[in-house]
Design an enzyme around this catalytic site. Structure first.
Site, short mmCIF file in Angstrom:
data_model
loop_
_atom_site.label_atom_id
_atom_site.label_comp_id
_atom_site.label_asym_id
_atom_site.label_seq_id
_atom_site.Cartn_x
_atom_site.Cartn_y
_atom_site.Cartn_z
N PRO A 299 12.46 -39.15 -6.96
CA PRO A 299 11.25 -39.93 -6.67
C PRO A 299 11.13 -40.41 -5.23
O PRO A 299 10.02 -40.51 -4.70
CB PRO A 299 11.36 -41.12 -7.62
CG PRO A 299 12.66 -41.02 -8.33
CD PRO A 299 13.25 -39.68 -8.08
N GLU B 283 0.83 -1.20 0.00
CA GLU B 283 0.00 0.00 0.00
C GLU B 283 0.87 1.25 0.00
O GLU B 283 0.55 2.26 -0.65
CB GLU B 283 -0.90 0.05 1.25
CG GLU B 283 -1.85 -1.11 1.42
CD GLU B 283 -1.24 -2.25 2.21
OE1 GLU B 283 -0.03 -2.53 2.04
OE2 GLU B 283 -1.96 -2.88 2.99
N1 LIG Z 1 13.60 -35.59 -14.09
C1 LIG Z 1 13.56 -34.97 -12.94
O1 LIG Z 1 12.86 -33.96 -12.77
C2 LIG Z 1 14.38 -35.50 -11.81
C3 LIG Z 1 14.48 -34.75 -10.64
C4 LIG Z 1 15.23 -35.27 -9.60
C5 LIG Z 1 15.82 -36.50 -9.71
N2 LIG Z 1 15.70 -37.21 -10.87
C6 LIG Z 1 16.31 -38.54 -11.00
O2 LIG Z 1 15.97 -39.30 -9.88
C7 LIG Z 1 17.03 -40.23 -9.62
C8 LIG Z 1 17.40 -40.17 -8.14
O3 LIG Z 1 16.33 -40.69 -7.43
P1 LIG Z 1 16.35 -40.82 -5.85
O4 LIG Z 1 15.01 -41.30 -5.47
O5 LIG Z 1 17.55 -41.62 -5.41
O6 LIG Z 1 16.60 -39.32 -5.43
P2 LIG Z 1 16.19 -38.47 -4.16
O7 LIG Z 1 14.78 -38.66 -3.79
O8 LIG Z 1 16.66 -37.10 -4.45
O9 LIG Z 1 17.13 -39.02 -3.01
C9 LIG Z 1 16.78 -40.14 -2.26
C10 LIG Z 1 17.53 -40.12 -0.96
O10 LIG Z 1 17.10 -39.00 -0.20
C11 LIG Z 1 17.44 -39.25 1.14
N3 LIG Z 1 16.35 -38.82 2.01
C12 LIG Z 1 16.43 -37.76 2.85
N4 LIG Z 1 15.30 -37.62 3.54
C13 LIG Z 1 14.49 -38.60 3.16
C14 LIG Z 1 13.17 -38.98 3.54
N5 LIG Z 1 12.48 -38.30 4.45
N6 LIG Z 1 12.64 -40.06 2.96
C15 LIG Z 1 13.31 -40.75 2.03
N7 LIG Z 1 14.56 -40.44 1.64
C16 LIG Z 1 15.14 -39.37 2.19
C17 LIG Z 1 17.70 -40.75 1.27
O11 LIG Z 1 19.10 -40.91 1.42
P3 LIG Z 1 19.78 -40.81 2.88
O12 LIG Z 1 19.14 -41.87 3.71
O13 LIG Z 1 21.21 -41.02 2.60
O14 LIG Z 1 19.50 -39.47 3.43
C18 LIG Z 1 17.28 -41.28 -0.07
O15 LIG Z 1 18.04 -42.39 -0.47
C19 LIG Z 1 18.17 -39.84 -10.52
O16 LIG Z 1 18.19 -40.73 -11.62
C20 LIG Z 1 17.81 -38.45 -10.98
O17 LIG Z 1 18.31 -38.19 -12.27
C21 LIG Z 1 15.00 -36.71 -11.92
#
Ligand SMILES: NC(=O)c1ccc[n+]([C@@H]2O[C@H](COP(=O)([O-])OP(=O)(O)OC[C@H]3O[C@@H](n4cnc5c(N)ncnc54)[C@H](OP(=O)(O)O)[C@@H]3O)[C@@H](O)[C@H]2O)c1
Length: 353
Positions: free
Chosen positions: A276, A57
């Site tokens: 994911p 405002e």
């Molecule tokens: N196309 C897109 O938009 C896009 C975007 C992002 C990723 N990606 C792809 O996704 C893939 C990676 O997938 P991702 O599932 O491994 O990645 P993510 O979800 O980024 O990482 C998973 C990790 O996050 C940690 N984490 C921290 N807090 C968490 C919670 N509350 N619950 C669950 N996990 C938690 C865990 O590891 P810790 O236990 O070590 O903490 C888990 O292993 C890659 O291939 C990437 O290229 C694509």
């Protein structure tokens, strides 16, 4: 309530002004304001400045100058009646001689409330609740989530192929979508206070997570970069640890803990960028407020899907979302969606200034 066509146009413009400062207002609401002459001509526009700066405002009144006397102020949020780091907006409107105030959202906090009453007592005509739902779903959504639920608003963004793959079977995922979609992601990041990924994405893709121009240079204000890494797997060489923007490596055990940690740092709008596993954890906890899905007209047939197991076994239990809008982005398509769920409506006082 009688509201003129010019006032409705001004309210749409005020919502746009609020949107234009998303990501820059810290713990303050992103408000827009327009000053109209009695014949409906706009003579001033304003939006919330960064914390400590003028409220919407006040900026709009400054533009209008002497023309504000006898004018109508159209504002997305009820003018505040309290002194924070700046003075009460209700008093600024009175001092400028505004005759009528048209408001979308009544102030929900006790701390800043009472502005409409103060204006009415001084003889100003005040209309509350004009296009309130539109304003609440727009630039004020993040701040309202903070007020009602004490946590940041979460936008989940993902780029996927038509068959919902976010990476190929070999793990490669760069450039699923084209230039226009990638530019939109940078604009989206700029509207957020923090960008969050899990350690899996940080390790696989090594993203920098900054806001960049088309030529790849970092630009403007940078959101806080956040990696949730509970097992200290992030290497010191990760690009997210460079000095292009501040970074938080969090060991928060649950999405709710992470959001509490971010809220305490005045983060009100979070962009959840992956992957994911972390997306599934947020969705299962009911902590996604909006989804922005970029769909590329490609098929992979294998590779990780855009969200991991949600614990759903039957179609009747599917997580429903409502499509807000669908926008072509170059050769790709952007879908904006809202999960259908009940949210709390606890109204409490907050701090701001
Ligand atoms: N196309 C897109 O938009 C896009 C975007 C992002 C990723 N990606 C792809 O996704 C893939 C990676 O997938 P991702 O599932 O491994 O990645 P993510 O979800 O980024 O990482 C998973 C990790 O996050 C940690 N984490 C921290 N807090 C968490 C919670 N509350 N619950 C669950 N996990 C938690 C865990 O590891 P810790 O236990 O070590 O903490 C888990 O292993 C890659 O291939 C990437 O290229 C694509």
């Amino acid at each position: 309530m009688t509201v003129s066509a010019a006032e409705r146009r001004a309210m749409a413009r005020a919502r746009e002004l609020g949107e234009s400062v998303l990501g820059t207002t810290g713990h303050n609401p992103a408000v827009g304001a327009v000053i109209l002459l009695p014949d409906g001509t706009p003579v001033g526009e304003g939006a919330t400045a960064p914390p400590g700066g003028p409220h919407a405002e006040v900026g709009a009144l400054a533009q209008a100058g002497e023309r504000a006397r006898g004018s109508t102020a159209v504002v997305t949020l009820e003018p505040c009646a309290h002194t924070g780091r700046t003075g009460p907006c209700a008093d600024a409107l009175l001092a400028a001689g505004v005759a009528r105030v048209v408001v979308a959202v009544p102030e929900p906090t006790e701390l800043a409330g009472g502005g409409a009453d103060r204006l009415r007592t001084a003889g100003v005509d005040v209309v509350l609740g004009v296009e309130q739902a539109e304003a609440e779903a727009g630039a004020l959504a993040a701040w309202l989530t903070g007020v009602r639920e004490h946590r940041p608003f979460v936008v989940w963004k993902v780029a996927a192929t038509l068959d919902g793959r976010v990476a190929a079977a070999d793990g490669s995922s760069r450039w699923i979508t084209g230039d226009a979609a990638r530019a939109a992601v940078h604009r989206l990041r700029a509207t957020c206070d923090a960008v969050v990924v899990g350690s899996g994405t940080a390790l696989t893709d090594d993203p920098q997570l900054t806001v960049r121009d088309a030529d790849g240079t970092s630009s403007g204000r940078q959101p806080l970069r956040v990696v949730v890494d509970r097992r200290d797997r992030l290497p010191a060489t990760a690009r997210v640890l460079d000095d292009a923007a501040p970074t938080l490596v969090s060991r928060a055990g649950t999405p709710a803990d992470l959001l509490a940690e971010l809220f305490a740092r005045d983060v009100r709008r979070v962009l959840l960028e992956g992957g994911p596993t972390l997306a599934a954890a947020f969705l299962r906890a009911g902590l996604v407020d909006e989804a922005v899905i970029h769909l590329a007209p490609k098929l992979l047939g294998a590779g990780p899907s855009l969200v991991s197991d949600l614990g759903i076994r039957s179609i009747g239990d599917a997580l429903d979302l409502t499509v807000v809008d669908v926008t072509p982005l170059g050769g790709d398509v952007q879908m904006r969606l809202r999960p259908n769920r009940h949210t709390g409506d606890v109204q409490v006082a907050d701090r701001r200034g």
